[in-house]
Motif scaffolding. Structure first.
Motif, PDB file in Angstrom:
ATOM      1  N   ARG A  54     -28.167 -18.891 -14.533  1.00  0.00           N
ATOM      2  CA  ARG A  54     -28.569 -18.309 -13.189  1.00  0.00           C
ATOM      3  C   ARG A  54     -28.835 -16.638 -13.119  1.00  0.00           C
ATOM      4  NH1 ARG A  54     -26.283 -15.512  -8.987  1.00  0.00           N
ATOM      5  NH2 ARG A  54     -24.552 -15.193 -10.225  1.00  0.00           N
ATOM      6  N   LEU A  55     -28.091 -16.124 -14.034  1.00  0.00           N
ATOM      7  CA  LEU A  55     -28.109 -14.475 -14.091  1.00  0.00           C
ATOM      8  C   LEU A  55     -29.358 -14.071 -14.766  1.00  0.00           C
ATOM      9  CD1 LEU A  55     -24.505 -13.448 -14.690  1.00  0.00           C
ATOM     10  CD2 LEU A  55     -25.650 -13.166 -12.542  1.00  0.00           C
ATOM     11  N   GLU A  56     -29.770 -14.835 -15.598  1.00  0.00           N
ATOM     12  CA  GLU A  56     -31.129 -14.699 -16.376  1.00  0.00           C
ATOM     13  C   GLU A  56     -32.149 -14.887 -15.405  1.00  0.00           C
ATOM     14  OE1 GLU A  56     -33.569 -15.555 -20.339  1.00  0.00           O
ATOM     15  OE2 GLU A  56     -32.345 -16.994 -19.850  1.00  0.00           O
ATOM     16  N   GLY A  57     -31.970 -15.908 -14.612  1.00  0.00           N
ATOM     17  CA  GLY A  57     -33.237 -16.108 -13.621  1.00  0.00           C
ATOM     18  C   GLY A  57     -33.140 -14.993 -12.567  1.00  0.00           C
ATOM     19  N   VAL A  58     -32.083 -14.430 -12.248  1.00  0.00           N
ATOM     20  CA  VAL A  58     -32.001 -13.275 -11.360  1.00  0.00           C
ATOM     21  C   VAL A  58     -32.843 -12.005 -11.858  1.00  0.00           C
ATOM     22  CG1 VAL A  58     -30.510 -11.459 -10.413  1.00  0.00           C
ATOM     23  CG2 VAL A  58     -29.770 -14.114 -10.121  1.00  0.00           C
ATOM     24  N   TYR A  59     -32.663 -11.737 -13.092  1.00  0.00           N
ATOM     25  CA  TYR A  59     -33.138 -10.614 -13.897  1.00  0.00           C
ATOM     26  C   TYR A  59     -34.699 -10.875 -13.818  1.00  0.00           C
ATOM     27  CZ  TYR A  59     -29.198  -7.829 -15.334  1.00  0.00           C
ATOM     28  OH  TYR A  59     -28.188  -7.071 -15.529  1.00  0.00           O
ATOM     29  N   ARG A  60     -35.048 -12.015 -14.229  1.00  0.00           N
ATOM     30  CA  ARG A  60     -36.551 -12.428 -14.261  1.00  0.00           C
ATOM     31  C   ARG A  60     -37.080 -12.353 -12.815  1.00  0.00           C
ATOM     32  NH1 ARG A  60     -39.028 -14.980 -18.468  1.00  0.00           N
ATOM     33  NH2 ARG A  60     -37.506 -15.700 -20.084  1.00  0.00           N
ATOM     34  N   SER A  61     -36.453 -12.665 -11.880  1.00  0.00           N
ATOM     35  CA  SER A  61     -36.964 -12.680 -10.342  1.00  0.00           C
ATOM     36  C   SER A  61     -36.760 -11.135  -9.883  1.00  0.00           C
ATOM     37  CB  SER A  61     -36.081 -13.446  -9.514  1.00  0.00           C
ATOM     38  OG  SER A  61     -35.914 -14.726  -9.704  1.00  0.00           O
ATOM     39  N   LEU A  62     -36.054 -10.323 -10.278  1.00  0.00           N
ATOM     40  CA  LEU A  62     -35.841  -8.889  -9.997  1.00  0.00           C
ATOM     41  C   LEU A  62     -37.254  -8.207 -10.571  1.00  0.00           C
ATOM     42  CD1 LEU A  62     -32.381  -7.933 -10.442  1.00  0.00           C
ATOM     43  CD2 LEU A  62     -33.303  -7.922  -8.252  1.00  0.00           C
TER      44      LEU A  62
END
Length: 485
Positions: free
Chosen positions: A95-103
Motif C-alpha cells: 500500500r505504501l509503495e503505491g502511495v509513493y508511486r501515486s505521489l
C-alpha cells in the motif's frame, strides 16, 4: 526549448529522492524524471523503519499479556503467528509503495522502473537501454547492509533479509552492537526466538550516552538476550551431525530443530540448515540462523560516478558540500549515499534544501545540528544533542539524571527501570543534550527536541509545570545536578 530532456533527474525512489522530485516538480515547475531499480519507498518504507516498527509493535504484545493479569484482566498467551503477521505487513508495504508511486505521478514526475548509471555529469543510461540527459542530477540511491570479510559469511542473513523469512528460527546469533543489531535482538526475543548477540566492543550502542547504553544493555539481558561483548565470530560453517552430539534435548535451542537434524543425516547442510559458530570467547555453538548487523555502505558501486567527475570517500560515499553539491557541479547527492546522518527525516530535509538551493534561488545549507533520534530497543532510547562524554570534552557541564521504576510496570511487578537525563552548560545554562530510556521514548524525545533546538536553558525546563503522573514529568522536576565536569 531546453537542451536537456529534464531539468532534474533523480536516481533513487526512497523518501529523500521522492520528496525532492515532487517538490521540484510541483513548487518549482521543473521537468523531473526519476529512476528506481527496486521498490519505491526505499530502505525506510520497504526494508527499514516501517516494517521494523511494525515488528517492534508485534514483539511488545507478549509483555502486555503478562502485565494484564496484574491489572485484573484474564488473558492467555498464544503462539505468535509469523505467517499471518508477515502477510499483513507485506500488504501494508504494498500500500505504501503505491502511495509513493501515486505521489510522483500526481506531481507530474516521470518514473522509470530501471537502474540508472551516469555516463557523464548530465547524462544517465537506464537498464532499459534509454539514454536521458538532465541539467541537474540528484543521487539518492541509499545504502545496503554489509557482511563481514569472513569465510562462509554468506551462510548468514542481513537486516534486509529478516522481513522475507518464511518462518522464524528457534535460535539466532546476531553479530553487531549498533542500533540495528540491538533493535532486532529485542524484536526477535519478544517474538519468542532465543537470541544470542556478539559484539566485539566493550558495550553496545557505541557513540551514544554511556549511562543510557549501560541501562539498555542491562534491560536486554534481563529480558533473556544472551549478550556477549568483547566477542566476535572466529569461524562459521554449516553444522554437521557430530556438532550436535551430546546436546540435551533442552539445549537444542542452541542448535537445530528435528527436521534440520534429519536434513543433516540425509546429507543436508545448506543456508537453511543449522550453522556452527566458534566465538572469540572460546565457545562453539550451533544456531538455526546467524544475522549480521555489522554496518552499512552507500549504494554507489557501478554507478559511473567517478567517471562522471564525482568524488567518492573511502567508504564509497558521495562527497558533498553543505548544499549537497558534489565535485561535479551538476550532480548533487542526499541521504544515506552521502553517509552524513543516515536517517529518513534527514534525507527528506536534505532534499527540500536541495530544491530551495537549485530551483528556488534560495541557497539553503543543510542543518545537521541537534537532530533528535530514537532507537527502538526495549525499552526505547530517545536522544538529542550531546552525550555526557562528548559535552564534558567540550566545556564545563552539569548532569541532571534520574532513574526509577515507572508506575505502570512497577505495579505489574516488573523490575524495568527508566532514565531521564539532561546535560547542561555551566556557562550558558543551555541544555546541550537530553537522553531518555523508557517506553515510548521516541515519542517523548520529539517534543523535548523542540526545546533543545530552540536553545532552552535548564531554568526554562524548571519553569515548565510537570504533567502528573507521567514518566516525562521528571524532565522538568530535576533540581540538583548529580555531578559536574
Amino acid at each position: 526549448m531546453s537542451e536537456f530532456d529534464y531539468d532534474l533527474f533523480v536516481i533513487g525512489g526512497g523518501s529523500g529522492g521522492v520528496r525532492a522530485a515532487r517538490v521540484a516538480a510541483m513548487d518549482a515547475e521543473a521537468k523531473v524524471g526519476l529512476a528506481e531499480a527496486d521498490r519505491y519507498g526505499g530502505t525506510c518504507v520497504i526494508r527499514g523503519c516501517v516494517p521494523k516498527k511494525l515488528m517492534v509493535f508485534a514483539s511488545e504484545y507478549a509483555e502486555v499479556v503478562e502485565d494484564a493479569s496484574n491489572y485484573g484482566w484474564s488473558l492467555q498467551h498464544g503462539p505468535f503467528d509469523w505467517e499471518n503477521f508477515r502477510a499483513r505487513m507485506n500488504t501494508e508495504l504494498d500500500r505504501l509503495e503505491g502511495v509513493y508511486r501515486s505521489l510522483l505521478k500526481n506531481a507530474g514526475v516521470t518514473s522509470y522502473d530501471a537502474r540508472a548509471v551516469l555516463k557523464d555529469a548530465h547524462t544517465v543510461e537506464l537498464s532499459t537501454g534509454e539514454t536521458i540527459t538532465a541539467k541537474h542530477i540528484l543521487v539518492a540511491a541509499g545504502g545496503h547492509p554489509l557482511r563481514p570479510d569472513l569465510p562462509n559469511a554468506d551462510l548468514g542473513i542481513v537486516s534486509d533479509d529478516i522481513f522475507h523469512l518464511e518462518k522464524l528460527p528457534r535460535s539466532i546469533l546476531i553479530v553487531g552492537g549498533g542500533y540495528i543489531a540491538c533493535e532486532f535482538a529485542c524484536i526477535l526475543n519478544g517474538l519468542g526466538v532465543e537470541v544470542t548477540q556478539y559484539y566485539r566492543g566493550a558495550q553496545v550502542l557505541r557513540g551514544f550516552d554511556e549511562e543510557a547504553r549501560g541501562l539498555i544493555s542491562e534491560a536486554m539481558q534481563s529480558r533473556g538476550i544472551d549478550l556477549h561483548t568483547g566477542t566476535d565470530i572466529v569461524e562459521m560453517r554449516c553444522a554437521e551431525e557430530e556438532d550436535l552430539t551430546g546436546h540435551r534435548e533442552s539445549d537444542i535451542s542452541m542448535g537445530a530443530t528435528t527436521h534440520q537434524l534429519e536434513a543433516l543425516r540425509n546429507g543436508g547442510g545448506d543456508r537453511d540448515g543449522p550453522i556452527w559458530v566458534k566465538g572469540s570467547n572460546g565457545n562453539s555453538r550451533v544456531f538455526d540462523m546467524v544475522m549480521f548487523a555489522t554496518g552499512r555502505a552507500p549504494n554507489t558501486g557501478g554507478m559511473g560516478l567517478e567517471e562522471a567527475g564525482v568524488r567518492l570517500g573511502r567508504k564509497g560515499e558521495v562527497v558533498v558540500d553543505k548544499y549537497s553539491q558534489s565535485s561535479a557541479p551538476s550532480v548533487y547527492a542526499i541521504g544515506d549515499v552521502t553517509d552524513r546522518v543516515n536517517l529518513t527525516p534527514v534525507a527528506i530535509r536534505e532534499g527540500m534544501a536541495f530544491v530551495e538551493t537549485v530551483f528556488k534561488g534560495n541557497p539553503t545549507p543543510v542543518d545537521h545540528d541537534l537532530i533528535p533520534s530514537a532507537i527502538f530497543t526495549q525499552p526505547e532510547f530517545g536522544t538529542v544533542g550531546l552525550s555526557e562524554e562528548a559535552a564534558a570534552e567540550q566545556e564545563a557541564i552539569e548532569v541532571y539524571c534520574t532513574s526509577f521504576r515507572p508506575m505502570q510496570t512497577a505495579f505489574a511487578g516488573r523490575q524495568d527501570r527508566v532514565m531521564m537525563k539532561l546535560i547542561v552548560s555551566q556557562e550558558t545554562r543551555r541544555v546541550l543534550g537530553c537522553h531518555i530510556v523508557a517506553p515510548n521514548a521516541g515519542e517523548m524525545i520529539q517534543l523535548a527536541g523542540i526545546a533543545v533546538k530552540m536553545g532552552a536553558t535548564k531554568e526554562d525546563f524548571d519553569r515548565t509545570c510537570a504533567v502528573h503522573p507521567t514518566m516525562s514529568e521528571e524532565i522538568v522536576t530535576m533540581r540538583k545536578p548529580v555531578r559536574t565536569g
